[in-house]
Design an enzyme around this catalytic site. Structure first.
Site, PDB file in Angstrom:
ATOM      1  N   LYS A   1       0.819  -1.211   0.000  1.00  0.00           N
ATOM      2  CA  LYS A   1       0.000   0.000   0.000  1.00  0.00           C
ATOM      3  C   LYS A   1       0.856   1.267   0.000  1.00  0.00           C
ATOM      4  O   LYS A   1       0.419   2.310  -0.458  1.00  0.00           O
ATOM      5  CB  LYS A   1      -0.971  -0.018   1.174  1.00  0.00           C
ATOM      6  CG  LYS A   1      -2.023  -1.114   0.987  1.00  0.00           C
ATOM      7  CD  LYS A   1      -3.204  -0.980   1.906  1.00  0.00           C
ATOM      8  CE  LYS A   1      -4.304  -1.954   1.529  1.00  0.00           C
ATOM      9  NZ  LYS A   1      -3.935  -3.371   1.770  1.00  0.00           N
TER      10      LYS A   1
HETATM   11  C1  LIG Z   1      -4.572  -4.465   1.154  1.00  0.00           C
HETATM   12  C2  LIG Z   1      -3.840  -5.750   1.090  1.00  0.00           C
HETATM   13  C3  LIG Z   1      -4.225  -6.790   0.198  1.00  0.00           C
HETATM   14  C4  LIG Z   1      -5.454  -6.699  -0.680  1.00  0.00           C
HETATM   15  O1  LIG Z   1      -5.310  -5.773  -1.718  1.00  0.00           O
HETATM   16  P1  LIG Z   1      -6.606  -5.215  -2.484  1.00  0.00           P
HETATM   17  O2  LIG Z   1      -6.104  -4.092  -3.310  1.00  0.00           O
HETATM   18  O3  LIG Z   1      -7.569  -4.778  -1.431  1.00  0.00           O
HETATM   19  O4  LIG Z   1      -7.148  -6.351  -3.308  1.00  0.00           O
HETATM   20  C5  LIG Z   1      -3.448  -7.940   0.155  1.00  0.00           C
HETATM   21  N1  LIG Z   1      -2.369  -8.088   0.962  1.00  0.00           N
HETATM   22  C6  LIG Z   1      -1.971  -7.127   1.823  1.00  0.00           C
HETATM   23  C7  LIG Z   1      -0.791  -7.369   2.691  1.00  0.00           C
HETATM   24  C8  LIG Z   1      -2.690  -5.930   1.935  1.00  0.00           C
HETATM   25  O5  LIG Z   1      -2.294  -4.980   2.817  1.00  0.00           O
END
Ligand SMILES: *Cc1c(COP(=O)(O)O)cnc(C)c1O
Length: 482
Positions: free
Chosen positions: A125
């Site tokens: 993220k």
């Molecule tokens: C947010 C997140 C996901 C999921 O990603 P999306 O964009 O919501 O599909 C998967 N793994 C981790 C570690 C995350 O923080």
């Protein structure tokens, strides 16, 4: 070229298409839909050839320039250069160079991990959120405005948002988290921030209680307007588009020439990450297939196998060892369905009337469902047992430790491997964030990047509160001033 944005639930007869900076600070469109470009920019073969050798920052500028035409090019270049640096993104692993932002680590020929988790909070993220922080600061300064971001987190999103917004002018972050429910590491990550514009609020309740408070405050339109309340949740378009960049980077790392195709496997929750892959593919990046992996919360896996989209109730949503994928509905999924149904906002309105009233829909008998294969999606799911097995087998076979979410992606990727085409699995977090399950799988602790050693011992700054909308509002008023 001009780039305008429309809502998945509106046609431009009702509201004029918007510029990038007009949709940057908002979340949902006023009609409840999600923003998308009027059409996807197509990348020529000559452009792909030029882009192949670019650094991450230069590539990000090239890709983002296709989607943003209301920030002067020099300014956008400055923002991107300031964001994608080795200092910010090589936190997680020793010895990386600037050019190594999001390198591919090969487990064996044809099977690699795209490292997206070497940023400040050790999850992918950070790739988009850091850019969002700089874009927010820039646009707010231009307009002489401020924003107060209000959010709720069970771990990853809140910390990524705080690390992206700390010290930014014109931005304050009020982040609600469930008191004593996050791991010691996650608490330390958020609560040890000492920046004046970051406010951590621990609510004596569960994540859902925190989320409900955010919804209640945001639904008080007078309060929202007066105190300039905003959000940075996963439906934010700028986050999605920033994620498109690393599909290009990963593709170039995994191939010798632009005549080759690759598959990407993506551990998915809210469908934001893989939606960016879909957009890269629509732009003409030679992606053969997008392999979507879910955990036990398999609402999306069900759709790709049956055509039925049936969001779950809170009671039906399981708490798993890949918690960042524990979703009941996939908030970005509407963007993909919009493309699947031929970009007809009337169809989306009809389908989401059912979803928004707690129902489901079934596309299997609609003509558009026959088009699904041309979008390249395949899917699979992974359970706690699969996760443990994948973590231990990957460690034994390759000496590489993967986190629980990446393990879900890897498990499904291996099922979908085909000869003569590389599979690139998106690494969404580092194992250090999920110590407990790593110990369960391997009988040992994951390594921790040097900058996180002893983080639990740092002084913490957090306000503990009862579950009360009024208390949270009072706190915001006190710290924002009228
Ligand atoms: C947010 C997140 C996901 C999921 O990603 P999306 O964009 O919501 O599909 C998967 N793994 C981790 C570690 C995350 O923080």
């Amino acid at each position: 070229m001009t780039m305008r944005y429309i809502s998945t639930r509106d046609d431009s007869r009702n509201s004029a298409p918007k510029n990038f900076t007009e949709i940057l600070l908002g979340g949902l469109a006023p009609d409840g839909g999600l923003y998308l470009p009027e059409s996807y920019p197509r990348i020529t073969r000559a452009e792909l050839d030029q882009w192949r050798g670019l650094s991450y920052a230069d590539l990000a500028f090239a890709v983002l320039s296709k989607f943003i035409d209301d920030i002067p090019a020099d300014d956008l270049k400055g923002l991107v250069d300031k964001t994608y640096t080795a200092e910010v993104y090589c936190n997680g692993r020793a010895g990386s160079k600037a050019s190594d932002i999001t390198p591919v680590r090969w487990l064996e020929p044809g099977l690699g991990l795209l490292e997206l988790s070497n940023g400040p909070t050790l999850a992918f993220k950070d790739m988009a959120m850091q850019l969002l922080g700089n874009l927010f600061e820039y646009v707010l300064a231009k307009r002489g405005e401020e924003i107060n971001i209000l959010g709720a987190t069970s771990g990853d999103t809140g910390s990524a948002a705080e690390y992206a917004m700390r010290g930014k002018h014109g931005v304050r972050v009020f982040m609600l988290s469930p008191h004593e429910k996050m791991s010691a590491f996650q608490r330390a990550q958020m609560y040890s921030l000492q920046d004046d514009n970051i406010y951590n609020i621990a609510v004596r309740g569960m994540f859902d209680d925190a989320q409900d408070i955010v919804k209640a405050v945001s639904n008080d339109h007078a309060f929202k307007e007066k105190y300039k309340i905003g959000a940075v949740n996963s439906i934010n378009w700028a986050r999605v588009v920033a994620q498109v960049v690393y599909y290009f980077k990963g593709y170039f790392s995994a191939t010798q020439s632009n005549a080759e195709q690759v598959d990407f496997a993506v551990p998915s929750g809210n469908f934001g990450n893989i939606c960016a892959g879909h957009i890269a593919r629509m732009m003409g990046l030679p992606i053969a297939r997008l392999v979507m992996a879910t955990n036990e919360n398999d609402v999306l896996d069900e759709f790709f196998h049956t055509g039925v989209y049936r969001p779950r109730s809170t009671a039906e949503t399981q708490a798993t060892s890949s918690p960042s994928m524990d979703i009941s509905k996939a908030s970005n999924f509407e963007r993909f369905v919009f493309d699947l149904v031929g970009r007809d906002p009337a169809v989306i309105r009809r389908l989401w009337t059912k979803i928004d009233s707690g129902g489901s829909f079934d596309l299997s008998s609609m003509p558009c469902f026959a088009n699904l294969p041309q979008f390249g999606f395949v899917s699979g799911k992974s359970t706690h047992a699969d996760r443990l097995r994948t973590i231990s087998q990957t460690f034994e076979k390759y000496g590489v430790m993967v986190d629980t979410h990446t393990a879900d992606g890897l498990k499904v990727a291996v099922e979908q491997l085909v000869p003569d085409r590389s599979m690139v699995v998106l690494e969404t977090a580092l194992p250090a964030k999920f110590e407990e399950t790593i110990i369960e799988a391997l009988g040992r602790r994951p390594e921790r990047p040097a900058s996180f050693q002893g983080i639990e011992n740092l002084p913490q700054r957090v306000e503990v509160m009862d579950v009360s909308v009024d208390a949270v509002k009072r706190y915001i008023v006190q710290h924002v001033g009228a």
